[in-house]
Design a protein around this motif. Sequence first.
Motif, PDB file in Angstrom:
ATOM      1  N   LEU A 133      37.035  29.795  35.408  1.00  0.00           N
ATOM      2  CA  LEU A 133      36.834  30.865  34.420  1.00  0.00           C
ATOM      3  C   LEU A 133      35.805  31.912  34.919  1.00  0.00           C
ATOM      4  CD1 LEU A 133      37.000  28.804  31.319  1.00  0.00           C
ATOM      5  CD2 LEU A 133      38.663  30.562  32.146  1.00  0.00           C
ATOM      6  N   LEU A 134      34.651  31.557  35.417  1.00  0.00           N
ATOM      7  CA  LEU A 134      33.686  32.431  35.959  1.00  0.00           C
ATOM      8  C   LEU A 134      34.216  33.390  37.080  1.00  0.00           C
ATOM      9  CD1 LEU A 134      30.217  30.039  35.995  1.00  0.00           C
ATOM     10  CD2 LEU A 134      30.894  32.051  34.583  1.00  0.00           C
ATOM     11  N   VAL A 135      34.980  32.774  37.890  1.00  0.00           N
ATOM     12  CA  VAL A 135      35.594  33.687  39.172  1.00  0.00           C
ATOM     13  C   VAL A 135      36.439  34.753  38.473  1.00  0.00           C
ATOM     14  CG1 VAL A 135      36.977  33.909  40.955  1.00  0.00           C
ATOM     15  CG2 VAL A 135      35.375  31.851  40.735  1.00  0.00           C
ATOM     16  N   TYR A 136      37.207  34.213  37.509  1.00  0.00           N
ATOM     17  CA  TYR A 136      38.125  35.075  36.676  1.00  0.00           C
ATOM     18  C   TYR A 136      37.441  36.388  36.196  1.00  0.00           C
ATOM     19  CZ  TYR A 136      41.655  36.758  33.562  1.00  0.00           C
ATOM     20  OH  TYR A 136      42.809  37.604  32.998  1.00  0.00           O
ATOM     21  N   ALA A 137      36.253  35.728  35.335  1.00  0.00           N
ATOM     22  CA  ALA A 137      35.477  36.896  34.595  1.00  0.00           C
ATOM     23  C   ALA A 137      34.978  37.958  35.477  1.00  0.00           C
ATOM     24  CB  ALA A 137      34.524  36.211  33.882  1.00  0.00           C
ATOM     25  N   LEU A 138      34.557  37.415  36.912  1.00  0.00           N
ATOM     26  CA  LEU A 138      33.833  38.363  37.734  1.00  0.00           C
ATOM     27  C   LEU A 138      34.647  39.235  38.080  1.00  0.00           C
ATOM     28  CD1 LEU A 138      31.463  38.933  39.693  1.00  0.00           C
ATOM     29  CD2 LEU A 138      32.190  37.375  41.169  1.00  0.00           C
ATOM     30  N   VAL A 139      35.949  38.909  38.490  1.00  0.00           N
ATOM     31  CA  VAL A 139      37.032  39.855  38.774  1.00  0.00           C
ATOM     32  C   VAL A 139      37.358  41.009  37.744  1.00  0.00           C
ATOM     33  CG1 VAL A 139      39.606  40.005  39.466  1.00  0.00           C
ATOM     34  CG2 VAL A 139      38.395  38.306  40.405  1.00  0.00           C
ATOM     35  N   GLU A 140      37.354  40.566  36.445  1.00  0.00           N
ATOM     36  CA  GLU A 140      37.610  41.497  35.296  1.00  0.00           C
ATOM     37  C   GLU A 140      36.236  42.321  35.269  1.00  0.00           C
ATOM     38  OE1 GLU A 140      40.175  41.477  32.782  1.00  0.00           O
ATOM     39  OE2 GLU A 140      41.040  40.521  34.535  1.00  0.00           O
ATOM     40  N   LEU A 141      35.081  42.025  35.356  1.00  0.00           N
ATOM     41  CA  LEU A 141      33.948  42.895  35.591  1.00  0.00           C
ATOM     42  C   LEU A 141      33.872  43.863  36.648  1.00  0.00           C
ATOM     43  CD1 LEU A 141      31.054  40.180  34.274  1.00  0.00           C
ATOM     44  CD2 LEU A 141      32.193  41.995  33.010  1.00  0.00           C
ATOM     45  N   VAL A 142      34.332  43.369  37.695  1.00  0.00           N
ATOM     46  CA  VAL A 142      34.303  44.250  38.965  1.00  0.00           C
ATOM     47  C   VAL A 142      35.306  45.249  38.735  1.00  0.00           C
ATOM     48  CG1 VAL A 142      34.861  44.235  41.484  1.00  0.00           C
ATOM     49  CG2 VAL A 142      33.428  42.475  40.479  1.00  0.00           C
ATOM     50  N   GLU A 143      36.286  45.127  38.207  1.00  0.00           N
ATOM     51  CA  GLU A 143      37.601  46.009  38.068  1.00  0.00           C
ATOM     52  C   GLU A 143      36.954  46.951  36.817  1.00  0.00           C
ATOM     53  OE1 GLU A 143      41.123  44.358  36.406  1.00  0.00           O
ATOM     54  OE2 GLU A 143      41.282  42.651  37.908  1.00  0.00           O
ATOM     55  N   ALA A 144      36.130  46.423  35.810  1.00  0.00           N
ATOM     56  CA  ALA A 144      35.648  47.210  34.896  1.00  0.00           C
ATOM     57  C   ALA A 144      34.557  48.490  35.365  1.00  0.00           C
ATOM     58  CB  ALA A 144      34.984  46.517  33.727  1.00  0.00           C
ATOM     59  N   PHE A 145      33.930  47.848  36.313  1.00  0.00           N
ATOM     60  CA  PHE A 145      32.852  48.847  37.176  1.00  0.00           C
ATOM     61  C   PHE A 145      33.595  49.800  37.979  1.00  0.00           C
ATOM     62  CE2 PHE A 145      30.684  50.000  40.871  1.00  0.00           C
ATOM     63  CZ  PHE A 145      29.268  50.277  40.298  1.00  0.00           C
ATOM     64  N   GLY A 146      34.576  49.407  38.669  1.00  0.00           N
ATOM     65  CA  GLY A 146      35.388  50.097  39.587  1.00  0.00           C
ATOM     66  C   GLY A 146      36.149  51.237  38.760  1.00  0.00           C
ATOM     67  N   LEU A 147      36.801  50.811  37.783  1.00  0.00           N
ATOM     68  CA  LEU A 147      37.601  51.904  36.909  1.00  0.00           C
ATOM     69  C   LEU A 147      37.038  52.714  36.160  1.00  0.00           C
ATOM     70  CD1 LEU A 147      40.264  49.333  35.218  1.00  0.00           C
ATOM     71  CD2 LEU A 147      40.658  50.823  37.128  1.00  0.00           C
ATOM     72  N   TRP A 148      35.752  52.204  35.816  1.00  0.00           N
ATOM     73  CA  TRP A 148      34.779  53.400  35.217  1.00  0.00           C
ATOM     74  C   TRP A 148      34.360  54.524  36.041  1.00  0.00           C
ATOM     75  CZ3 TRP A 148      33.571  53.912  30.021  1.00  0.00           C
ATOM     76  CH2 TRP A 148      32.471  54.638  29.710  1.00  0.00           C
ATOM     77  N   TYR A 149      34.109  54.017  37.137  1.00  0.00           N
ATOM     78  CA  TYR A 149      33.656  55.141  38.046  1.00  0.00           C
ATOM     79  C   TYR A 149      35.090  55.742  38.853  1.00  0.00           C
ATOM     80  CZ  TYR A 149      29.149  54.078  36.943  1.00  0.00           C
ATOM     81  OH  TYR A 149      27.826  53.986  36.187  1.00  0.00           O
ATOM     82  N   ALA A 150      36.115  55.278  38.443  1.00  0.00           N
ATOM     83  CA  ALA A 150      37.475  55.737  39.191  1.00  0.00           C
ATOM     84  C   ALA A 150      37.501  55.555  40.789  1.00  0.00           C
ATOM     85  CB  ALA A 150      37.665  57.472  38.842  1.00  0.00           C
TER      86      ALA A 150
ATOM     87  N   ARG B 231      38.957  54.114  43.901  1.00  0.00           N
ATOM     88  CA  ARG B 231      40.407  53.653  44.252  1.00  0.00           C
ATOM     89  C   ARG B 231      40.783  52.375  44.716  1.00  0.00           C
ATOM     90  NH1 ARG B 231      44.566  56.622  44.958  1.00  0.00           N
ATOM     91  NH2 ARG B 231      46.595  56.155  46.309  1.00  0.00           N
ATOM     92  N   TRP B 232      39.590  51.524  45.260  1.00  0.00           N
ATOM     93  CA  TRP B 232      39.790  50.226  45.430  1.00  0.00           C
ATOM     94  C   TRP B 232      39.856  49.487  44.160  1.00  0.00           C
ATOM     95  CZ3 TRP B 232      36.175  47.460  42.789  1.00  0.00           C
ATOM     96  CH2 TRP B 232      34.871  47.990  42.649  1.00  0.00           C
ATOM     97  N   ALA B 233      39.282  49.821  43.089  1.00  0.00           N
ATOM     98  CA  ALA B 233      39.341  49.004  41.974  1.00  0.00           C
ATOM     99  C   ALA B 233      40.802  49.342  41.188  1.00  0.00           C
ATOM    100  CB  ALA B 233      38.442  49.783  40.645  1.00  0.00           C
ATOM    101  N   GLU B 234      41.595  50.439  41.426  1.00  0.00           N
ATOM    102  CA  GLU B 234      42.762  50.781  41.057  1.00  0.00           C
ATOM    103  C   GLU B 234      43.659  49.613  41.529  1.00  0.00           C
ATOM    104  OE1 GLU B 234      41.817  55.428  40.423  1.00  0.00           O
ATOM    105  OE2 GLU B 234      43.193  54.721  41.997  1.00  0.00           O
ATOM    106  N   TYR B 235      43.551  49.540  42.905  1.00  0.00           N
ATOM    107  CA  TYR B 235      44.458  48.644  43.730  1.00  0.00           C
ATOM    108  C   TYR B 235      44.095  47.098  43.152  1.00  0.00           C
ATOM    109  CZ  TYR B 235      46.507  51.588  47.401  1.00  0.00           C
ATOM    110  OH  TYR B 235      47.052  52.604  48.152  1.00  0.00           O
ATOM    111  N   LEU B 236      42.683  46.877  43.053  1.00  0.00           N
ATOM    112  CA  LEU B 236      42.335  45.332  42.556  1.00  0.00           C
ATOM    113  C   LEU B 236      43.109  44.938  40.961  1.00  0.00           C
ATOM    114  CD1 LEU B 236      40.719  42.839  42.880  1.00  0.00           C
ATOM    115  CD2 LEU B 236      38.710  44.052  42.038  1.00  0.00           C
ATOM    116  N   THR B 237      42.892  46.007  40.291  1.00  0.00           N
ATOM    117  CA  THR B 237      43.647  45.906  38.888  1.00  0.00           C
ATOM    118  C   THR B 237      44.983  45.802  39.065  1.00  0.00           C
ATOM    119  OG1 THR B 237      41.568  47.306  38.184  1.00  0.00           O
ATOM    120  CG2 THR B 237      43.616  47.126  36.667  1.00  0.00           C
TER     121      THR B 237
END
Length: 254
Positions: free
Chosen positions: A156-173, A175-181
């Motif tokens: 669950l912590l690993v899953y949460a970390l992925v979600e938070l990393v996605e959130a950080f990357g998407l906020w700043y647009a 491109r790697w975050a878009e692929y990850l998402t």
Amino acid sequence: MKIDWDRRTCARRGHVTYAPDERVLRERLCAETGLGEAWRCLRCGDFALGDPHGSGPADEAPLVPRGKVLRDLFILRFLAIERAVRGVFIVLVAAAVWKFSNSRHAVRRLFDEYLDVLRPVFRHFHYDLDHSPVVGTIQKTFGYKHSTLLLVAVLLLVYALVELVEAFGLWYAKRWAEYLTVVATAAFLPLEIYELTEHISWLKIATLVLNILAVLYIALTKRLFGLRGGHKAFEAERQSASLLEVEESAGVMV
């Protein structure tokens, strides 16, 4: 009613002006008024009094999101907030699982005591707690091993970390975050569909629809995986939305 994303953003953040060194382009972006010079905003196109925020070659001007690009950024930030909220919630769930793994025997005794108290009350309303799916699921968790619960908490912590990393990357647009998402969200779609076959709820349906729309929207509008011309076409679209690019093209056509 159509939303003017450019002026809406300028109303909150202020205008962005720039004085290019190129004379023809500089004249198209500057106007003399009775109160002094006014420069066109690179975002909304309106003239703003005062000195420009920057100057130099047109190629070095800031690439200010505007129009469709700005709208897409707003949607990405909405998805970033949704990912951040989900990530924090999953962290809380992981902490609860970890705490439960260390004191599940005490929690079970407390649960059984409350169950004995509530059983006659629910029986009065013709509801049998002993055959309740919710109660059965809770009782089933009491039988899990300590190591199994710890593994669940870690996952669950690993899953949460992925979600938070996605959130950080998407906020700043990023491109790697878009692929990850897109990859991470698409990977969980089969599981969400399987859960619907087990038990249907409006929350599960809404989550599934939102995730499918997010995958399709990001993949298509951001031209990921080579779609619609890929990264080269995406960068060309961003450049074509720049006010300086528009003014430069108009100057050449005159």
